[in-house]
Design an enzyme around this catalytic site. Structure first.
Site, short mmCIF file in Angstrom:
data_model
loop_
_atom_site.label_atom_id
_atom_site.label_comp_id
_atom_site.label_asym_id
_atom_site.label_seq_id
_atom_site.Cartn_x
_atom_site.Cartn_y
_atom_site.Cartn_z
N ARG A 33 0.87 -1.40 0.25
CA ARG A 33 -0.15 -0.13 0.30
C ARG A 33 0.48 1.29 -0.05
O ARG A 33 0.81 2.27 -0.66
CB ARG A 33 -0.95 -0.13 1.13
CG ARG A 33 -1.86 -1.05 0.64
CD ARG A 33 -2.57 -1.27 2.87
NE ARG A 33 -3.91 -2.62 2.04
CZ ARG A 33 -4.80 -2.49 2.91
NH1 ARG A 33 -5.18 -1.85 4.04
NH2 ARG A 33 -5.62 -3.42 2.95
N GLU A 177 -13.14 -15.89 12.66
CA GLU A 177 -13.46 -15.20 11.28
C GLU A 177 -13.33 -16.46 10.63
O GLU A 177 -12.35 -17.06 10.13
CB GLU A 177 -12.48 -14.03 10.88
CG GLU A 177 -12.82 -13.56 10.03
CD GLU A 177 -11.64 -12.62 9.69
OE1 GLU A 177 -11.83 -12.11 8.06
OE2 GLU A 177 -10.87 -12.03 10.42
N LYS A 219 -16.88 -12.93 13.59
CA LYS A 219 -16.91 -11.80 11.84
C LYS A 219 -16.65 -12.35 10.96
O LYS A 219 -16.39 -13.66 10.74
CB LYS A 219 -15.38 -11.49 12.13
CG LYS A 219 -14.42 -10.66 11.12
CD LYS A 219 -13.27 -10.80 11.09
CE LYS A 219 -13.48 -8.86 10.07
NZ LYS A 219 -11.76 -8.66 10.25
N SER A 261 -15.24 -7.28 4.88
CA SER A 261 -15.33 -6.78 4.00
C SER A 261 -15.57 -7.55 2.41
O SER A 261 -16.70 -7.70 1.49
CB SER A 261 -14.04 -5.80 3.42
OG SER A 261 -13.27 -5.61 3.51
N GLY A 262 -14.80 -8.69 2.73
CA GLY A 262 -14.90 -10.09 1.48
C GLY A 262 -14.11 -9.16 0.49
O GLY A 262 -14.88 -10.33 -0.70
N GLY A 263 -13.66 -8.31 -0.08
CA GLY A 263 -13.37 -7.65 -1.43
C GLY A 263 -14.45 -6.91 -2.02
O GLY A 263 -14.52 -6.92 -3.33
#
Length: 270
Positions: A33, A177, A219, A261-263
């Site tokens: 990032r 999760e 999660k 968010s899962g993409g």
């Protein structure tokens, strides 16, 4: 920590109108990032970036907890206040990612299992001492030809349950999760079947390991078609399918559920 304290922490994590911020990227991931915007991946730059997020004015009005990386939990603000103490003083619960990432599940091509149980007890003891009050462990389930297998689901559920039991032993609320990935061309019906099987396996494993559900947070990933599926479900169908799946698998005593968010993009996910 008592059952009551674990339950109190878990309820605070899912306080109405608030969410949990995840800033637990590994050094490698955050480096990607930074590279995209021309920032050198140094420890001080990582510290400064996370301070920027955690010291946002009025953050506690919207955020109940923050999942930190090991390095971040040991760092401090420019003023010398440890991040965990700064968060606690601001009314935000400090959390910590404790799994060691995924590896290939031997004998099962295309499937993964999460590692990190070895030495976890002393790590959790130290994290509690450093100020963490909840933890996170991510399992990854792929959908594809003849996968996931029951063995993969069971292996990941068992690891999640053992992690959760160790967390509660040390006074930390475990966030479990089990992410069903949206990679692939499967339809929403297939995702529903897999998610249902994964959640049933998870809660059975938590029960077997004597994990207190009132001191645990789920999660969850949403029930959604694979990103390469030609027929994408609309948001209404995703919402209905996700809620139906959760209602049929998650015990009512669980304090709450948060979503990864899962993409998905921000707008689609919300």
């Amino acid at each position: 920590m008592s059952i009551e304290q674990l339950a109190e922490t878990a309820l605070a994590m899912v306080a109405p109108g608030k969410g949990i911020i995840a800033i637990d990227e590994s050094t490698t991931t955050i480096g990607k990032r930074f590279a995209a915007v021309g920032i050198e991946n140094t420890e001080d730059h990582r510290r400064a970036y996370r301070e920027l997020l955690l010291t946002t004015p009025k953050l506690s009005q919207h955020i109940s907890g923050a999942i930190l990386y090991d390095e971040t939990l040991r760092q401090s603000t420019r003023a010398g206040v440890p991040f965990a103490r700064y968060l606690a003083d601001s009314g935000i619960l400090p959390g910590i990612k404790v799994d060691k990432g995924t590896v290939a599940l031997a004998g099962f091509p295309g499937e993964l299992v999460t590692e990190g149980l070895d030495g976890l007890r002393p790590r959790l003891e130290e994290y509690y001492r450093l100020g963490a009050r909840f933890a996170k462990w991510r399992a990854v389930i792929n959908i594809g030809d003849d996968i996931p297998t029951g063995t993969c689901i069971e292996a990941n559920s068992h690891a999640l349950a053992r992690y959760a039991a160790l967390c509660q032993e040390q006074g930390l609320v475990p966030m479990v999760e089990p992410e069903v990935l949206m990679d692939g061309d499967h339809d929403i019906e297939t995702c529903y079947e897999v998610t249902e099987a994964v959640l049933r396996s998870l809660f059975a494993a938590l029960y077997e390991q004597n994990v207190l559900l009132e001191g645990t947070i789920l999660k969850a990933s949403m029930v959604i078609a694979g990103k390469d599926c030609p027929e994408q479900a609309d948001v209404q169908e995703v919402a209905e399918s996700t809620l139906m799946c959760l209602k049929s698998t998650v015990p009512a005593i669980l304090p709450g559920i948060v979503f990864l968010s899962g993409g998905q993009g921000d707008e689609a996910a919300t």
